[in-house]
Enzyme design. Structure first.
Site, short mmCIF file in Angstrom:
data_model
loop_
_atom_site.label_atom_id
_atom_site.label_comp_id
_atom_site.label_asym_id
_atom_site.label_seq_id
_atom_site.Cartn_x
_atom_site.Cartn_y
_atom_site.Cartn_z
N SER A 20 0.82 -1.21 0.00
CA SER A 20 0.00 0.00 0.00
C SER A 20 0.85 1.26 0.00
CB SER A 20 -0.87 0.06 1.27
OG SER A 20 -1.39 -1.19 1.57
N ASP A 121 4.89 -11.13 4.29
CA ASP A 121 4.19 -10.98 5.56
C ASP A 121 2.74 -11.37 5.28
OD1 ASP A 121 3.20 -10.37 8.02
OD2 ASP A 121 3.65 -8.23 7.95
N ASP A 126 -5.24 -10.81 13.79
CA ASP A 126 -4.47 -10.71 15.02
C ASP A 126 -5.35 -11.10 16.20
OD1 ASP A 126 -2.31 -10.27 16.67
OD2 ASP A 126 -1.93 -8.24 15.95
N THR A 156 6.78 -13.79 7.83
CA THR A 156 6.72 -13.11 9.13
C THR A 156 5.30 -13.05 9.68
OG1 THR A 156 6.50 -10.95 8.04
CG2 THR A 156 8.74 -11.67 8.59
N ASN A 158 2.28 -13.27 12.52
CA ASN A 158 2.17 -13.22 13.97
C ASN A 158 1.64 -14.59 14.43
OD1 ASN A 158 -0.68 -13.22 13.59
ND2 ASN A 158 -0.74 -10.98 13.58
N THR A 194 6.32 -12.97 14.61
CA THR A 194 6.72 -11.62 15.02
C THR A 194 6.19 -11.21 16.39
OG1 THR A 194 4.83 -10.76 13.79
CG2 THR A 194 6.96 -10.80 12.65
N SER A 195 5.05 -11.80 16.79
CA SER A 195 4.54 -11.51 18.12
C SER A 195 3.67 -12.67 18.56
CB SER A 195 3.72 -10.22 18.13
OG SER A 195 2.56 -10.38 17.34
N ASP A 243 5.11 -3.80 8.68
CA ASP A 243 5.71 -3.49 7.38
C ASP A 243 7.18 -3.08 7.55
OD1 ASP A 243 3.07 -3.79 6.42
OD2 ASP A 243 2.64 -1.70 6.87
#
Length: 320
Positions: A20, A121, A126, A156, A158, A194-195, A243
């Site tokens: 984007s 990604d 989430d 990547t 989550n 990543t989390s 990002d």
């Protein structure tokens, strides 16, 4: 003439980033391009949307690129024979046909350059308060799972996205390692969750990320390096962090190809520098006792140039 001088120069490394674009602020290509350029990469951007600002604001306006238009831009590159890339980077996408077109382009670019690395990604959703929900249409999941991830080299997700892709829930670190192995088996040789909502050894004020790098040696034996990164939680909702993370991970894995530990330490440390600078500055702008708004919480990207270029390591990774 270029001989002696050229020897010292790093070979040109070119990234095609399909993400984007926002006029104001930092998400997607706006969050990825500057850090990659600062770190020495040539970045060619395809803007999958052009919006006035990210959609976390009260208002947004703009245009969306469709899959035919994406194909047309790619055809232009191909006609000029400049469709040779070292990396492709993609993030948030809402449209299945657009995503399918990205896969076609990646496959063709891999025919042009067999060493091309696709960093994906797989943005789908989430968890909030332990409950996961998707913020893209449900029909994107099978496309990511069956088409995108198999051609990706670095992913990547989550925790919630890793669970969606593998159909397996993560409750413990052991679960997470097994999920990362399942993801390797689907294609990518580098996986970074990543989390997660896993309990951090350092305590509740820390967020856990996990990484796994699987390499097949010439003799066919596989070596897997696994790491855990605990970074301090920052109390605010930022947009564009994923990002920025993916872009910096691309850069640092390129510079440290067989050391996921160092690549993640540099990525996460730079992240921390940017977020700390952002929250500090947002609080000043909002004034004492006021909650910063979306505009005030835009990442302080340009102000963090030095930290992005040469991050002081403030977050260490543990090899598992």
């Amino acid at each position: 003439r270029a001989g002696a001088h050229g020897a010292a120069m790093e070979p040109e490394c070119r990234v095609l980033s399909i993400q984007s674009h926002v006029v104001r602020g930092y998400v997607g290509n706006k969050a990825a391009t500057f850090p990659l350029q600062v770190l020495g990469f040539e970045v060619d951007t395809v803007n999958s949307v052009q919006f006035s600002n990210h959609t976390g604001y009260a208002h947004w306006k703009g245009q969306v690129l469709n899959s035919d238009e994406l194909h047309e831009l790619y055809e232009g590159l191909k006609l000029n024979k400049v469709n040779r890339y070292d990396y492709v980077l993609t993030g948030y996408t809402r449209d299945t046909s657009f995503l399918a077109m990205v896969v076609d382009i990646v496959q063709e670019l891999k025919q042009q350059n067999s060493n091309l690395v696709y960093v994906c990604d797989p943005v789908m959703g989430d968890k909030w308060n332990g409950e996961g929900s998707m913020y893209v249409p449900k029909d994107l999941l099978p496309v990511y799972r069956d088409k995108v991830v198999p051609v990706a080299d670095i992913i990547t997700p989550n925790q919630f996205e890793a669970e969606l892709l593998t159909g397996r829930k993560i409750y413990t670190e052991k679960d997470a390692l097994e999920v990362m192995d399942m993801l390797h088996a689907m294609g990518p040789e580098t996986v970074v969750i990543t989390s997660s909502d896993l309990q951090a050894p350092l305590g509740n004020d820390y967020l856990i990320a996990l990484g796994s790098h699987r390499k097949t040696k010439a003799d066919g034996t596989r070596i897997t390096q696994r790491i855990r990164v605990e970074s301090p939680k920052v109390d605010a909702v930022f947009v564009g962090t994923g990002d920025l993370f993916a872009a910096m991970l691309l850069a640092w894995t390129h510079k440290h190809p067989n050391n996921l530990k160092v690549a993640c330490e540099k990525t996460v440390s730079a992240m921390q520098h940017v977020l700390q600078r952002t929250i500090k500055s947002a609080k000043v702008q909002a004034g004492e006792g006021n909650k910063p708004n979306s505009a005030q919480l835009e990442l302080r990207m340009v102000q963090s140039k030095k930290d992005i270029e040469n991050p002081e390591i403030i977050v260490k990774a543990t090899v598992l």
